[in-house]
Design a protein around this motif. Structure first.
Motif, PDB file in Angstrom:
ATOM      1  N   PRO A   1       0.808  -1.223   0.000  1.00 57.02           N
ATOM      2  CA  PRO A   1       0.000   0.000   0.000  1.00 57.02           C
ATOM      3  C   PRO A   1       0.839   1.269   0.000  1.00 57.02           C
ATOM      4  CG  PRO A   1      -0.944  -1.611   1.476  1.00 57.02           C
ATOM      5  CD  PRO A   1       0.377  -2.173   1.033  1.00 57.02           C
ATOM      6  N   PHE A   2       1.924   1.292   0.810  1.00 55.77           N
ATOM      7  CA  PHE A   2       2.745   2.501   0.858  1.00 55.77           C
ATOM      8  C   PHE A   2       3.378   2.775  -0.502  1.00 55.77           C
ATOM      9  CE2 PHE A   2       6.623   4.896   1.350  1.00 55.77           C
ATOM     10  CZ  PHE A   2       6.242   5.927   2.201  1.00 55.77           C
ATOM     11  N   ALA A   3       3.946   1.738  -1.137  1.00 53.19           N
ATOM     12  CA  ALA A   3       4.610   1.938  -2.428  1.00 53.19           C
ATOM     13  C   ALA A   3       3.625   2.385  -3.497  1.00 53.19           C
ATOM     14  CB  ALA A   3       5.311   0.654  -2.853  1.00 53.19           C
ATOM     15  N   LEU A   4       2.443   1.783  -3.506  1.00 55.56           N
ATOM     16  CA  LEU A   4       1.452   2.148  -4.515  1.00 55.56           C
ATOM     17  C   LEU A   4       0.964   3.582  -4.325  1.00 55.56           C
ATOM     18  CD1 LEU A   4      -0.618  -1.161  -4.651  1.00 55.56           C
ATOM     19  CD2 LEU A   4       0.812  -0.221  -6.475  1.00 55.56           C
ATOM     20  N   LEU A   5       0.708   3.967  -3.078  1.00 60.81           N
ATOM     21  CA  LEU A   5       0.277   5.344  -2.815  1.00 60.81           C
ATOM     22  C   LEU A   5       1.405   6.327  -3.102  1.00 60.81           C
ATOM     23  CD1 LEU A   5      -1.741   4.975   0.520  1.00 60.81           C
ATOM     24  CD2 LEU A   5      -2.669   5.440  -1.752  1.00 60.81           C
ATOM     25  N   ASP A   6       2.609   5.959  -2.728  1.00 59.86           N
ATOM     26  CA  ASP A   6       3.753   6.841  -2.927  1.00 59.86           C
ATOM     27  C   ASP A   6       3.971   7.135  -4.407  1.00 59.86           C
ATOM     28  OD1 ASP A   6       5.963   8.366  -2.214  1.00 59.86           O
ATOM     29  OD2 ASP A   6       7.325   6.654  -2.241  1.00 59.86           O
ATOM     30  N   ALA A   7       3.708   6.147  -5.258  1.00 54.82           N
ATOM     31  CA  ALA A   7       3.933   6.308  -6.696  1.00 54.82           C
ATOM     32  C   ALA A   7       2.803   7.043  -7.405  1.00 54.82           C
ATOM     33  CB  ALA A   7       4.132   4.936  -7.343  1.00 54.82           C
ATOM     34  N   ALA A   8       1.695   7.248  -6.717  1.00 50.95           N
ATOM     35  CA  ALA A   8       0.519   7.846  -7.357  1.00 50.95           C
ATOM     36  C   ALA A   8       0.429   9.343  -7.076  1.00 50.95           C
ATOM     37  CB  ALA A   8      -0.745   7.157  -6.857  1.00 50.95           C
ATOM     38  N   GLU A   9       0.096  10.084  -8.109  1.00 54.11           N
ATOM     39  CA  GLU A   9      -0.189  11.506  -7.937  1.00 54.11           C
ATOM     40  C   GLU A   9      -1.689  11.761  -7.816  1.00 54.11           C
ATOM     41  OE1 GLU A   9       1.752  13.979 -10.843  1.00 54.11           O
ATOM     42  OE2 GLU A   9       3.458  12.596 -10.962  1.00 54.11           O
ATOM     43  N   CYS A  10      -2.477  10.778  -8.257  1.00 61.39           N
ATOM     44  CA  CYS A  10      -3.933  10.914  -8.239  1.00 61.39           C
ATOM     45  C   CYS A  10      -4.539   9.587  -7.806  1.00 61.39           C
ATOM     46  CB  CYS A  10      -4.438  11.304  -9.629  1.00 61.39           C
ATOM     47  SG  CYS A  10      -6.236  11.473  -9.741  1.00 61.39           S
ATOM     48  N   LEU A  11      -5.443   9.637  -6.864  1.00 57.44           N
ATOM     49  CA  LEU A  11      -6.114   8.445  -6.355  1.00 57.44           C
ATOM     50  C   LEU A  11      -7.566   8.451  -6.824  1.00 57.44           C
ATOM     51  CD1 LEU A  11      -5.538   6.009  -4.514  1.00 57.44           C
ATOM     52  CD2 LEU A  11      -6.478   7.329  -2.624  1.00 57.44           C
ATOM     53  N   LEU A  12      -7.958   7.401  -7.537  1.00 57.57           N
ATOM     54  CA  LEU A  12      -9.324   7.244  -8.035  1.00 57.57           C
ATOM     55  C   LEU A  12     -10.024   6.215  -7.151  1.00 57.57           C
ATOM     56  CD1 LEU A  12      -8.455   7.015 -11.851  1.00 57.57           C
ATOM     57  CD2 LEU A  12      -9.027   9.069 -10.529  1.00 57.57           C
ATOM     58  N   LEU A  13     -11.031   6.651  -6.416  1.00 61.94           N
ATOM     59  CA  LEU A  13     -11.698   5.793  -5.439  1.00 61.94           C
ATOM     60  C   LEU A  13     -13.086   5.391  -5.911  1.00 61.94           C
ATOM     61  CD1 LEU A  13     -11.120   7.364  -1.897  1.00 61.94           C
ATOM     62  CD2 LEU A  13     -10.413   5.102  -2.638  1.00 61.94           C
ATOM     63  N   ASP A  14     -13.354   4.091  -5.857  1.00 64.74           N
ATOM     64  CA  ASP A  14     -14.746   3.669  -5.956  1.00 64.74           C
ATOM     65  C   ASP A  14     -15.465   4.195  -4.721  1.00 64.74           C
ATOM     66  OD1 ASP A  14     -16.995   2.263  -6.970  1.00 64.74           O
ATOM     67  OD2 ASP A  14     -16.567   0.617  -5.598  1.00 64.74           O
ATOM     68  N   PHE A  15     -16.777   4.326  -4.811  1.00 62.21           N
ATOM     69  CA  PHE A  15     -17.538   4.933  -3.716  1.00 62.21           C
ATOM     70  C   PHE A  15     -18.147   3.890  -2.779  1.00 62.21           C
ATOM     71  CE2 PHE A  15     -21.749   6.697  -2.324  1.00 62.21           C
ATOM     72  CZ  PHE A  15     -21.246   7.587  -1.381  1.00 62.21           C
TER      73      PHE A  15
END
Length: 241
Positions: A13-27
Motif C-alpha cells: 500500500p505505501f509503495a502504490l500510494l507513494d507512486a501515485a499523484e492521483c487516487l481514483l476511489l470507488d464509492f
C-alpha cells in the motif's frame, strides 16, 4: 493489523500510494456501505414493478430476477425506459445516503491522502448526486471538491467495467494513467482499471472477499482500511508530502 495481500514491496500500500499523484476511489465499498440499511434489492424490485406496470419485458430474462439495480439499468433498454429506470435508481441511491454506513477508517484515509498533496477523485457507478450528498454529510466535500465522476445518466451502458468514469476523471484532471491508482472492491473495478491502464489496489472488507477481487488477474488487495491509513498517514508526514 489486518493482512495485505501483495507479492512484492513495490505492490505494498505505501509503495502504490507513494507512486501515485492521483487516487481514483470507488464509492460504495472503499468510502461507505451505501446500501447497508437500505438494500439495493429494494430498488431493483421497484424497477421491476415499473417494467411490469408497463408490460415491458427485459432484454435478458435473467434481469427479471436480478437483485442488482445497476445490472438492470445496464441492459440495452429503449431510451425512454432507460431514463425512467435511471430516475428510480438515482432516487433510491439518494434515499440510501442518510442510512449509509461509513467504511471504518475511510474518512481518516482520504484526509491523510489529501494532506500528502495527492489529488482525490471518486470514480463510481453510483449517481454523482448521491455521492455529493454523502460527502457533504461527512464534511468531505473539501477533500474531493467537484472531482466526482459517477454514472452517466444518459449512457448507463458505460458503467464499470467500462472504463468511462476513469477516463473522464483523468481527462478532467489532466493526469496520465501511470500517475493514477484506483482503489475498488469488485472485479468490475479491476476490469475498468485494466482497460484504462491504471494500477489497481483491491479493497476487501474481509479475508473471504480477497479471491473475488483477484478473479480478473492477480492484484494486491488490502483487507480493511488499516494498512491504507498507516501508509497515507506516513506520506502526509513526510517533509515533501
Amino acid at each position: 493489523m489486518t493482512p495485505t495481500y501483495f507479492e512484492s514491496p513495490e505492490s505494498s500500500p505505501f509503495a502504490l500510494l507513494d507512486a501515485a499523484e492521483c487516487l481514483l476511489l470507488d464509492f460504495d465499498g472503499p468510502v461507505c456501505e451505501l446500501f447497508a440499511r437500505h438494500p439495493a434489492s429494494l430498488i431493483a424490485e421497484e424497477m421491476r414493478r415499473y417494467l411490469d406496470r408497463h408490460g415491458i419485458r427485459p432484454p435478458n430474462p435473467a434481469t427479471a430476477r436480478s437483485k442488482d439495480p445497476h445490472a438492470m439499468l445496464g441492459e440495452p433498454w429503449p431510451p425512454g425506459v432507460a431514463a425512467e429506470l435511471e430516475r428510480i435508481l438515482a432516487h433510491g441511491e439518494e434515499s440510501a445516503v442518510p442510512s449509509a454506513r461509513e467504511t471504518e477508517g475511510a474518512d481518516e484515509f482520504v484526509r491523510a491522502v489529501a494532506l500528502s498533496g495527492r489529488l482525490l477523485a471518486i470514480t463510481t457507478n453510483n449517481s454523482p448526486q448521491a455521492v455529493e450528498t454523502y460527502l457533504k454529510s461527512h464534511s468531505l466535500e473539501s477533500v474531493f471538491g467537484s472531482r466526482i465522476y459517477g454514472r452517466d445518466q444518459y449512457d448507463p451502458a458505460r458503467m464499470k467495467p467500462d472504463p468511462d468514469c476513469l477516463l473522464r476523471a483523468m481527462t478532467a484532471l489532466k493526469v496520465r494513467p501511470e500517475q493514477c491508482l484506483m482503489i475498488g472492491d469488485s472485479p468490475r473495478d479491476a476490469e475498468a482499471a485494466r482497460a484504462a491502464r491504471v494500477r489497481f489496489l483491491g479493497y476487501a472488507r474481509s479475508r473471504s472477499r480477497v479471491a473475488r477481487l483477484q478473479e480478473i488477474e492477480p492484484h494486491p488487495v488490502v483487507v480493511g482500511m488499516g494498512d491504507l491509513v498507516v501508509a497515507a498517514s506516513a506520506l502526509s508526514r513526510r517533509p515533501n508530502g
